[in-house]
Every structure is written in structure tokens, then in C-alpha cells.
Design a protein around this motif. Sequence first.
Motif, PDB file in Angstrom:
ATOM      1  N   ARG A 167    -155.989  18.125  23.521  1.00  0.00           N
ATOM      2  CA  ARG A 167    -155.900  17.954  22.073  1.00  0.00           C
ATOM      3  C   ARG A 167    -154.835  16.917  21.719  1.00  0.00           C
ATOM      4  O   ARG A 167    -154.957  16.176  20.743  1.00  0.00           O
ATOM      5  CB  ARG A 167    -155.578  19.288  21.405  1.00  0.00           C
ATOM      6  N   HIS A 188    -163.780  12.474  17.392  1.00  0.00           N
ATOM      7  CA  HIS A 188    -164.447  13.713  16.969  1.00  0.00           C
ATOM      8  C   HIS A 188    -165.727  13.381  16.206  1.00  0.00           C
ATOM      9  O   HIS A 188    -165.836  12.341  15.576  1.00  0.00           O
ATOM     10  CB  HIS A 188    -163.524  14.545  16.084  1.00  0.00           C
ATOM     11  N   PHE A 214    -166.458  17.899  12.608  1.00  0.00           N
ATOM     12  CA  PHE A 214    -165.042  18.204  12.428  1.00  0.00           C
ATOM     13  C   PHE A 214    -164.525  17.753  11.067  1.00  0.00           C
ATOM     14  O   PHE A 214    -163.328  17.899  10.795  1.00  0.00           O
ATOM     15  CB  PHE A 214    -164.223  17.536  13.540  1.00  0.00           C
ATOM     16  N   LEU A 249    -166.580  22.860  11.733  1.00  0.00           N
ATOM     17  CA  LEU A 249    -165.396  22.720  12.595  1.00  0.00           C
ATOM     18  C   LEU A 249    -164.257  22.014  11.875  1.00  0.00           C
ATOM     19  O   LEU A 249    -163.293  21.582  12.503  1.00  0.00           O
ATOM     20  CB  LEU A 249    -165.765  21.947  13.867  1.00  0.00           C
ATOM     21  N   GLY A 250    -164.362  21.943  10.561  1.00  0.00           N
ATOM     22  CA  GLY A 250    -163.401  21.177   9.777  1.00  0.00           C
ATOM     23  C   GLY A 250    -162.003  21.757   9.733  1.00  0.00           C
ATOM     24  O   GLY A 250    -161.080  21.103   9.257  1.00  0.00           O
ATOM     25  N   TRP A 251    -161.811  22.975  10.220  1.00  0.00           N
ATOM     26  CA  TRP A 251    -160.473  23.569  10.245  1.00  0.00           C
ATOM     27  C   TRP A 251    -159.631  23.017  11.395  1.00  0.00           C
ATOM     28  O   TRP A 251    -158.424  23.295  11.482  1.00  0.00           O
ATOM     29  CB  TRP A 251    -160.567  25.099  10.338  1.00  0.00           C
ATOM     30  N   ASN A 252    -160.247  22.249  12.284  1.00  0.00           N
ATOM     31  CA  ASN A 252    -159.519  21.605  13.366  1.00  0.00           C
ATOM     32  C   ASN A 252    -158.936  20.269  12.919  1.00  0.00           C
ATOM     33  O   ASN A 252    -159.499  19.592  12.066  1.00  0.00           O
ATOM     34  CB  ASN A 252    -160.456  21.348  14.550  1.00  0.00           C
ATOM     35  N   ASN A 253    -157.830  19.878  13.539  1.00  0.00           N
ATOM     36  CA  ASN A 253    -157.321  18.525  13.343  1.00  0.00           C
ATOM     37  C   ASN A 253    -158.211  17.523  14.059  1.00  0.00           C
ATOM     38  O   ASN A 253    -158.915  17.865  15.011  1.00  0.00           O
ATOM     39  CB  ASN A 253    -155.893  18.400  13.884  1.00  0.00           C
ATOM     40  N   THR A 254    -158.170  16.288  13.634  1.00  0.00           N
ATOM     41  CA  THR A 254    -158.923  15.206  14.256  1.00  0.00           C
ATOM     42  C   THR A 254    -157.968  14.068  14.595  1.00  0.00           C
ATOM     43  O   THR A 254    -156.785  14.103  14.257  1.00  0.00           O
ATOM     44  CB  THR A 254    -160.009  14.676  13.303  1.00  0.00           C
TER      45      THR A 254
END
Length: 424
Positions: free
Chosen positions: A186, A197, A201, A207-212
Amino acid sequence: MNESMQVYLSAWPTVWAMDTARYLVGATLMATILALFWKTGLARRKLQARDATGADRRREVLASLRTAFIFSLLGAIVAVGDHHGWITIYKGFQHAGPLYLVGSLVLMLVAHDTYFYWAHRAMHHRRLFGLFHRTHHLSRTPTPWAAYSFAVPEAIVHAAFVPLFLLVVPMHGLGLLAFGIVQILRNVMGHAGAEVHSAAFGPGRWLGWNNTTTHHDLHHEARRYNYGLYFRWWDKLMGTEHPDYRAKFEAIIAPEAKTTSPAIAGRVLVRAIAGSVLAGGLLLGVDPARANESTVGGLAGRWATPGVAAIVELAPCTDTSGLCGTIRWLWDATDEKGRPRLDTQNADTGLRARPLVGLSILSGLTRSSKGGWEGRIYNPEDGQTYRATVRQTAADTLAIEGCVLFICQKQVWRSASALTAALR
């Protein structure tokens, strides 16, 4: 020499080698992926106009190797704690099963993200920034090699998390190994310099709660906002997410919408209306009734690539089994001197004089057990051949996916006959 020191000195070389190898393997893997896919799409996802210099990379590598050394100094303390029973590291599943392994790993990642957010945000305080965090922000345009590029005090802060967490939560050895792998992957993805991504994401998506990569790159560019490591939760809750994050991510993953000049905008517009030109005669001979014959699952016929850049005909291969795809028409069929475009990027120099029109780019497509078609796809832009999967998502739509290892690029092709019929 007392027992604790013996345990520490015995464990430290292995911990140092593992921390250093984890950084080198993770950064090298990300740098290799960027190099392999730069010409085939990642160049369009570049996040900053500036390019990192060789001096930037050397500084990042040296600082990161120093950080790996510091990580190992604190990491070896874990072996001492395990030896004396101060912490618990499970070697098997007798006392805690696989479900605990998964649950404790998830808890560790969430706890690490929380620890990182608040420590990171504190290090941006004007009285702490110079001592703790300035070294990392020398990478204004970060690269994967910046993953561990920390000053000594910041490296100590980050290294302290694992021993502190283990004082509270017992972990499986496999869980600690998985945590280290997730953390470095990551990390290097966040410093890739180009968005790696997928659209899934994006903010508001599943999956938008993840950082990119875009999320963390904005932090380097602005030197504020976006303090989280894995997730966006704390930035959203505390109001520290960059206000332009959503717009920039959406623009990066949809490069056709990111037109920056009238010339580019005009070209996109012309390609968008090219179907009317095709209907006027460029696709003469295409019979809508036969374009997608059911004998080969509806794939046979002529298909327009994105932006009508090319027309590819799918038909049974002449020299092998399965389906093959041949370029029948190109939007930019000639170069600036009016000569036919050639296969100039082919790795085989003897094939570089082949015209692109008439070139077979899909080969050996056969039905797969997953309901699609699998074979190989050749990309004239970089001269490389990739694994390909073709799925018919609608009567007039194909999803084309080309993959190397676990990295894939997708395109949607439209039936040329459907475009022609729509314009009648």
C-alpha cells in the motif's frame, strides 16, 4: 551478556534482512509495473507534470535503507518480548484459529491507520515538521522508492507501532508477515506517481473507502490534507481530505474527459462522431445481419475500439484453432508524411515493416470455463503480447482485458454494425 541481549542480537540480523528485503522487493515491484505499463496506459494516469530526478531517487533509497535499519532495531525487541512472554505470537492454530488470524490482521490494519493518521498529522505541526517530517516531503514528486524515506525521528515513531500493538493484542506469526506485506504494498502504491487503482476505488464507489495513489500524491503536492495511510475514514471524519480529491481522481481514471487543449478536444470530438463517417462508406461490406454470428458466440464481426481509433475484425483463425482479431481500419492510418503506419515497436526487428492495417492483434481465442474467451492480445503501441480475456457483455459490446501478472487493462469495444445501424 544477559539472556535478553543474546536473544536480541540473535534475532536482529534476520529482522534487518527482512525489513530491508521487504522495502527493496516492494519498491522494485512497483517500479517494474510502472515501467511495463507506462506506454500502455499508466503514462496517461501520471499525477504531476514534474518528473522525479535521479538525485531524488538516490536520496529516497538511501533514506529508506536507513529507515529499514531503524525498523529492525525496534523490531528485534519483539523477539525479546516473545521470548520472555511479555507479548504473545502464535506459532500455530492450537490456541487461536484461522478466524482469529484474519480478525486480528484486520484489527491491526485499522489500528495502524489510526495511529498513522494522528502521528502523521502531529508531525505536520510547525514545531515538529522540520525535525520529523521534512525529509519525507523532500519528495514533492514521490516515487515508489520514497516509501520509507523518513528522518530518524519519524522512522522511530513508525517503528514503535508494532511493539506497542503486540503489548495489547496477541498475533499469529503469519498475521505479522501479512501485515508487513500489506503495509509495504500500500505504501509503494501510494507513492507510485501514477494512479494504479481502478475506478472501483473512486469516492462513492464500493472500494472508495480506501486511499488511492491520487489521494496520497495530493498530500505530497499540497503538503497538507490527506493524512491517512490505508483508508479515507479519518480524513473524512476530521475534515482533512483535499477538496479536489474526487475531481482529480475522476479526471485521472477517465483520461478522455481530461482534455487540456482545443486540439485534443477536437480530436476526441471527431472520433466520437466517426461512426457517421463509417456509415458513409468506411465499413462497406459489413452486413449487420452477419456481423455477430451465433456460431462463435456472437463475437464474429467487426468491432470499434474506444474512440473509434480502430476497427478490428474477429473471425476464425486461418492457421490455428479459435478466433483471431485483425485490424481492418485505423483512424490514424498514415503518419505525418502520408505513409502507412507500421509495427515499429515490435520486439522482432524483422517484423517492424508490417503495416498495422491487416495486422492480427488477437490470437487463439477459445472458450473458457468462466464463460468468456481466452487467448493472447498484441499491443502495437509497445510491441508486447499479453494474456487476453474477451467477454460479450451485451449484443453489441465486448469487454477486452489484457493482463501481465495481476495487473490488467480493460477496454470496451462496440459493434461496428450497431454503430452503422444507429446512424441510418
